[in-house]
Design an enzyme around this catalytic site. Structure first.
Site, PDB file in Angstrom:
ATOM      1  N   ALA A 112       0.846  -1.197   0.000  1.00  0.00           N
ATOM      2  CA  ALA A 112       0.000   0.000   0.000  1.00  0.00           C
ATOM      3  C   ALA A 112       0.875   1.238   0.000  1.00  0.00           C
ATOM      4  O   ALA A 112       2.026   1.203   0.463  1.00  0.00           O
ATOM      5  CB  ALA A 112      -0.895  -0.012   1.236  1.00  0.00           C
ATOM      6  N   SER A 265      25.353  -9.767   6.508  1.00  0.00           N
ATOM      7  CA  SER A 265      24.630  -9.315   7.713  1.00  0.00           C
ATOM      8  C   SER A 265      25.338  -8.089   8.258  1.00  0.00           C
ATOM      9  O   SER A 265      26.031  -8.152   9.270  1.00  0.00           O
ATOM     10  CB  SER A 265      24.561 -10.442   8.749  1.00  0.00           C
ATOM     11  OG  SER A 265      25.839 -11.013   8.947  1.00  0.00           O
ATOM     12  N   HIS A 440      16.496 -20.142  44.471  1.00  0.00           N
ATOM     13  CA  HIS A 440      17.760 -20.884  44.536  1.00  0.00           C
ATOM     14  C   HIS A 440      17.494 -22.355  44.285  1.00  0.00           C
ATOM     15  O   HIS A 440      16.529 -22.884  44.815  1.00  0.00           O
ATOM     16  CB  HIS A 440      18.401 -20.697  45.916  1.00  0.00           C
ATOM     17  CG  HIS A 440      19.635 -21.526  46.080  1.00  0.00           C
ATOM     18  ND1 HIS A 440      20.851 -21.147  45.552  1.00  0.00           N
ATOM     19  CD2 HIS A 440      19.827 -22.730  46.670  1.00  0.00           C
ATOM     20  CE1 HIS A 440      21.745 -22.086  45.830  1.00  0.00           C
ATOM     21  NE2 HIS A 440      21.153 -23.056  46.506  1.00  0.00           N
TER      22      HIS A 440
HETATM   23  P1  NAI Z   1      24.500  -5.311  13.182  1.00  0.00           P
HETATM   24  O1  NAI Z   1      24.444  -3.846  13.090  1.00  0.00           O
HETATM   25  O2  NAI Z   1      24.191  -6.002  14.473  1.00  0.00           O
HETATM   26  O3  NAI Z   1      25.961  -5.818  12.744  1.00  0.00           O
HETATM   27  C1  NAI Z   1      26.541  -5.520  11.502  1.00  0.00           C
HETATM   28  C2  NAI Z   1      28.038  -5.704  11.570  1.00  0.00           C
HETATM   29  O4  NAI Z   1      28.577  -5.630  10.248  1.00  0.00           O
HETATM   30  C3  NAI Z   1      28.726  -4.641  12.401  1.00  0.00           C
HETATM   31  O5  NAI Z   1      29.492  -5.260  13.396  1.00  0.00           O
HETATM   32  C4  NAI Z   1      29.583  -3.904  11.358  1.00  0.00           C
HETATM   33  O6  NAI Z   1      30.794  -3.431  11.888  1.00  0.00           O
HETATM   34  C5  NAI Z   1      29.820  -4.964  10.292  1.00  0.00           C
HETATM   35  N1  NAI Z   1      30.118  -4.460   8.942  1.00  0.00           N
HETATM   36  C6  NAI Z   1      29.494  -3.464   8.261  1.00  0.00           C
HETATM   37  N2  NAI Z   1      30.032  -3.308   7.023  1.00  0.00           N
HETATM   38  C7  NAI Z   1      31.005  -4.251   6.902  1.00  0.00           C
HETATM   39  C8  NAI Z   1      31.930  -4.605   5.863  1.00  0.00           C
HETATM   40  N3  NAI Z   1      31.937  -3.986   4.662  1.00  0.00           N
HETATM   41  N4  NAI Z   1      32.811  -5.612   6.092  1.00  0.00           N
HETATM   42  C9  NAI Z   1      32.801  -6.265   7.290  1.00  0.00           C
HETATM   43  N5  NAI Z   1      31.964  -5.971   8.303  1.00  0.00           N
HETATM   44  C10 NAI Z   1      31.063  -4.977   8.120  1.00  0.00           C
HETATM   45  O7  NAI Z   1      23.555  -5.841  12.009  1.00  0.00           O
HETATM   46  P2  NAI Z   1      22.915  -7.267  11.738  1.00  0.00           P
HETATM   47  O8  NAI Z   1      23.660  -8.353  12.402  1.00  0.00           O
HETATM   48  O9  NAI Z   1      22.751  -7.320  10.262  1.00  0.00           O
HETATM   49  O10 NAI Z   1      21.500  -7.170  12.457  1.00  0.00           O
HETATM   50  C11 NAI Z   1      20.548  -6.238  11.985  1.00  0.00           C
HETATM   51  C12 NAI Z   1      19.526  -5.876  13.016  1.00  0.00           C
HETATM   52  O11 NAI Z   1      18.706  -6.967  13.360  1.00  0.00           O
HETATM   53  C13 NAI Z   1      20.137  -5.342  14.266  1.00  0.00           C
HETATM   54  O12 NAI Z   1      19.510  -4.114  14.578  1.00  0.00           O
HETATM   55  C14 NAI Z   1      19.797  -6.353  15.299  1.00  0.00           C
HETATM   56  O13 NAI Z   1      19.546  -5.768  16.562  1.00  0.00           O
HETATM   57  C15 NAI Z   1      18.553  -7.051  14.765  1.00  0.00           C
HETATM   58  N6  NAI Z   1      18.554  -8.447  15.178  1.00  0.00           N
HETATM   59  C16 NAI Z   1      18.324  -8.753  16.474  1.00  0.00           C
HETATM   60  C17 NAI Z   1      18.381 -10.036  16.906  1.00  0.00           C
HETATM   61  C18 NAI Z   1      18.191 -10.344  18.346  1.00  0.00           C
HETATM   62  O14 NAI Z   1      17.644  -9.526  19.074  1.00  0.00           O
HETATM   63  N7  NAI Z   1      18.646 -11.488  18.829  1.00  0.00           N
HETATM   64  C19 NAI Z   1      18.642 -11.146  15.997  1.00  0.00           C
HETATM   65  C20 NAI Z   1      18.912 -10.711  14.672  1.00  0.00           C
HETATM   66  C21 NAI Z   1      18.843  -9.409  14.299  1.00  0.00           C
END
Ligand code: NAI
Length: 454
Positions: A112, A265, A440
């Site tokens: 949408a 990622s 505990h």
């Molecule tokens: P992220 O922001 O957690 O991590 C991305 C990483 O990629 C960073 O450490 C960054 O330094 C690195 N990076 C960026 N460009 C790069 C390059 N050219 N070469 C090498 N490294 C590079 O992002 P992510 O893991 O994709 O997650 C995305 C979102 O999804 C986050 O906001 C996260 O909080 C959310 N998420 C949460 C989960 C949870 O609560 N358990 C599970 C999965 C995702």
């Protein structure tokens, strides 16, 4: 018909807003172009947790001898895991769809876009039809960031480079998996595919994994996974994706690691394009909808919740933001607070934290006491974690003698952290926390122990 509320996007923010609003008697229309449940239920939180539960069982069986369990070599039947994941997803998305139907939320499966203002509300178009609503909630979520890395587009189209969406559907375990970005998605997927039998290499631009988590805990997480066989290339920026591997820069040199599949990622981008925000002048900055603490945008009766506002891209933040938005629509004053949102990485061991880290507190110039204790002070941890090296860290604000941060790496961390969240969110005084009784033996007792060791 003029609806009280039109919601764009049926993920955690969108479907929860529909639920709350319909429950309060509003007429609600929801647009979702894929399946209700959004990234969380379909290609994020829930599918990865089904994968990771399998990994945990396999790891447990593999190391069973430490605990007196005798079993042969354990392995993962990945195709079966994917099938089970599909079943779990179907159950939960079906539950959301039934809930919406039960509350008489009209759901239209179509993309949408906002056309403009009409009467005292707004007009939205989908599949050539026009709809009117007094209020709008933008909850269109986010998608995997696709930065202009050389070869990424081509290799994505060729099926060699995958995002969190495609990797969940792969039925053959890649022999060599390269994970670009050691953040939350990167670490969780690296963890599963390591257990499933892939040779995993994580290439991370920064010097720590796990994003902005505590530095010591990030180092322990990496150490645990190095022991399990994952290779980490830290301080390495990926510059090119070729058809058989990934090229990265490190210390001025260019190196390459070979791969059968590549997971990208490296963060997420809010979905703010193609939904007509410009037609009503909604303010967007760095691709995210700008919202205030009431989840209002700069336009009257237009709210935004979830990843689309880029405030904190987590499903549980989205839930609360949706509630805040609906409450304010109903004239009930409610404010979003971001200081006590727990974060979890569902690896094995799990990582969880809430509030300030040692680093963020210092950057803000806060006068804090940092207490780090071994998880081995909790009897149940010792009973269940042979050779475990987990820690729990408390951050205490000296000015007010209250807890402002709790961080841990341990089994059950994901289930313990909400308790810590209460202590931080309610700004509890240390002396009051000391009087609380913890069950505990539990791993959670570590918080009480650390408080008493301050
Ligand atoms: P992220 O922001 O957690 O991590 C991305 C990483 O990629 C960073 O450490 C960054 O330094 C690195 N990076 C960026 N460009 C790069 C390059 N050219 N070469 C090498 N490294 C590079 O992002 P992510 O893991 O994709 O997650 C995305 C979102 O999804 C986050 O906001 C996260 O909080 C959310 N998420 C949460 C989960 C949870 O609560 N358990 C599970 C999965 C995702």
């Amino acid at each position: 018909m003029v609806y009280d509320l039109i919601v764009l996007g049926g993920g955690p923010a969108g479907y929860l807003a529909c639920e709350r609003a319909a429950h309060e008697g509003m007429s609600v229309l929801l647009f979702e172009k894929r399946e209700v449940g959004g990234v969380c239920l379909n290609e994020g939180c829930i599918p990865t947790k089904t994968f990771l539960y399998t990994a945990k069982l396999k790891d447990g069986a593999e190391h069973g001898d430490k605990y007196g369990v005798v079993c042969g070599g354990a392995s993962i039947d990945h195709a079966k895991v994917v099938k089970r994941k599909d079943k779990v997803v179907k159950t939960l998305t079906g539950g959301v769809a039934a809930m919406l139907k039960g509350l008489k939320v009209e759901t239209i499966k179509a993309p949408a876009a906002i056309i403009g203002r009409k009467g005292n509300g707004y007009e939205v178009e989908a599949d050539g039809k026009h709809y009117e609503g007094v209020r709008l909630l933008i909850a269109t979520g986010s998608e995997a960031a696709m930065p202009p890395i050389d070869g990424l587009k081509e290799q994505f189209e060729a099926g060699f480079a995958l995002t969190n969406r495609e990797i969940l559907a792969v039925t053959d375990v890649p022999k060599e998996l390269v994970v670009i970005g050691g953040g939350v998605i990167g670490m969780e997927m690296a963890s599963y595919f390591n257990s499933a039998g892939s040779t995993v290499t994580v290439v991370e631009m920064l010097e720590q994994v796990g994003g902005p988590i505590d530095v010591e805990i990030a180092a322990l997480l990496k150490k645990n996974y190095e022991k399990k066989g994952i290779t980490f290339k830290m301080g390495c920026k990926v510059t090119k994706i070729e058809k058989d591997g990934v090229v990265y820069e490190t210390g001025g040199n260019s190196e390459k690691v070979k791969a059968d599949k590549v997971l990208v990622s490296i963060g997420r981008t809010p979905n703010t394009e193609g939904i007509g925000l410009e037609n009503i002048g909604v303010l967007v900055e760095r691709r995210a909808v700008v919202t205030d603490e009431y989840m209002k945008t700069n336009q009257p009766n237009v709210y935004a919740a979830g990843d689309v506002n880029g405030n904190s891209m987590l499903a549980h933040t989205a839930y609360r933001e949706a509630e805040v938005a609906v409450n304010n629509m109903l004239g009930k004053k409610d404010r979003m607070k971001y200081n006590a949102i727990p974060g979890v990485i569902y690896t094995n061991p799990e990582v969880a934290g809430v509030g300030e880290t040692e680093q963020s507190a210092k950057e803000k110039g806060l006068d804090v006491t940092v207490k780090t204790i071994s998880m081995r002070f909790a009897g149940r941890y010792v009973a269940e974690n042979e050779g475990g090296d987990g820690i729990c860290k408390l951050i205490v604000d000296n000015k007010w003698n209250k807890l402002i941060g709790v961080h841990m790496i341990t089994n059950y961390a994901s289930e313990i952290i909400w308790g810590a969240d209460v202590l931080v969110a309610k700004e509890m005084n240390i002396e009051d926390i000391k009087k609380m009784v913890f069950p505990h033996p539990t791993v959670s007792e570590i918080i009480r122990e650390a408080i008493w060791q301050l």
